[in-house]
Design an enzyme around this catalytic site. Structure first.
Site, PDB file in Angstrom:
ATOM      1  CB  SER A 102      -0.888   0.007   1.249  1.00  0.00           C
ATOM      2  OG  SER A 102      -1.959   0.818   1.063  1.00  0.00           O
ATOM      3  CG  ASP A 227      -6.948  -3.883  -2.936  1.00  0.00           C
ATOM      4  OD1 ASP A 227      -7.489  -3.175  -2.386  1.00  0.00           O
ATOM      5  OD2 ASP A 227      -5.741  -3.722  -2.734  1.00  0.00           O
ATOM      6  CG  HIS A 255      -5.601  -2.846   0.620  1.00  0.00           C
ATOM      7  ND1 HIS A 255      -4.726  -2.448  -0.621  1.00  0.00           N
ATOM      8  CD2 HIS A 255      -5.154  -1.832   1.734  1.00  0.00           C
ATOM      9  CE1 HIS A 255      -3.958  -1.535  -0.081  1.00  0.00           C
ATOM     10  NE2 HIS A 255      -3.877  -1.245   0.922  1.00  0.00           N
TER      11      HIS A 255
END
Length: 277
Positions: A102, A227, A255
């Site tokens: 991320s 995601d 995610h």
């Protein structure tokens, strides 16, 4: 060999900023960079032990904004976080393999671009090179809640977090869904000034895909097929932008794919780093 997760933290300085790190294992250096609002110890559940077992020295750390690293409540930039990661690598012995997820993946991308001499190869999980209207709206909503001094009711927070970060396959199993809701609820909401600063990086809305065409270090980009937080097409865009990069996709993963499908993620990460040794 040192046992993962059973070592005293090491403090690394980048100017006035103190970064709390742990280092375990022996072998080539791997530095792992976590995403927004999360401490480095999240890696300790799955990826750190797998890499140590595979013969790597693994460093995890708390990004600025996450205690016990410096909170930097007055704000900071993505470039500051890249410089922090560079300081960690230099402290433990450059160059390093860099693994990020991320926001941590975006830091890895920017580090490979700005300081290629520090990066043997980079692995980016659930990454992005640009924002979208939905991502911007979601981010602004989180900031508005923090600025109002409010938190979502705990059950609603857990439900929203699970929905945004886990695969429908995981949530379709009632027992699994309940377990994840309990885990998320136990972790609580990140509502510190340091987390707010991470959410409010001035570069957050920049489109960096064109710049990534100048990355020269070997790179693996891993997308998580389900995601919702950073949809998988954003990871594919990063892979398409970085010359010679490799793209892999993990099925039935959201995610939090590195927690949700750790075996598949570990196989990809360890296999790729082994190929670059």
């Amino acid at each position: 060999m040192t046992r993962p997760g059973r070592v005293a933290p090491v403090q690394v300085r980048n100017g006035d900023v103190v970064l709390s790190c742990t280092a375990v294992g022996d072998g080539p250096l791997v530095v792992m960079v976590m995403g927004t609002g999360s401490p480095g110890r999240v890696w300790h559940a799955n990826q750190q032990p797998a890499l140590v077992k595979a013969g790597y020295r693994v460093v995890t750390f708390d990004n600025r904004g996450i205690a016990p690293s410096s909170e930097c409540a007055n704000g900071f930039t993505l470039a500051d976080m890249v410089a922090d990661t560079a300081a960690v690598i230099e402290h433990f012995g450059a160059p390093a393999f860099v693994v990020g997820t991320s926001l941590g993946a975006r830091i890895a991308q920017e580090l490979a671009l700005a300081r290629p001499e520090l990066v043997r190869a980079a692995v980016m999980l659930g990454t992005y090179g640009r924002t979208t209207p939905l991502l911007t709206a979601y981010n602004e909503g989180e900031l508005a809640l923090l600025d109002a001094g409010r938190e979502l009711p705990a059950p609603f927070f857990a439900a929203i977090t699970a929905h945004m970060n886990l695969s429908p396959t995981t949530l379709a199993d009632d027992r699994s869904a309940r377990d994840w809701l309990d885990i998320i609820g136990f972790g609580g909401q990140s509502s510190t000034a340091g987390v707010r600063a991470q959410l409010n990086l001035p570069e957050r809305d920049e489109n960096r895909l064109a710049a990534y065409r100048s990355i020269t270090r070997p790179a693996l980009v891993v997308g998580f097929a389900d995601d919702r937080t950073l949809p998988v097409h954003l990871a594919r865009e990063v892979a398409d932008a970085i010359p010679g990069s490799r793209y892999e996709e993990v099925a039935d993963a959201g995610h939090f794919g590195y927690l949700e499908r750790p075996g598949a993620v570990n196989d990809l990460v360890v296999g790729y780093l082994d190929s670059q040794r």
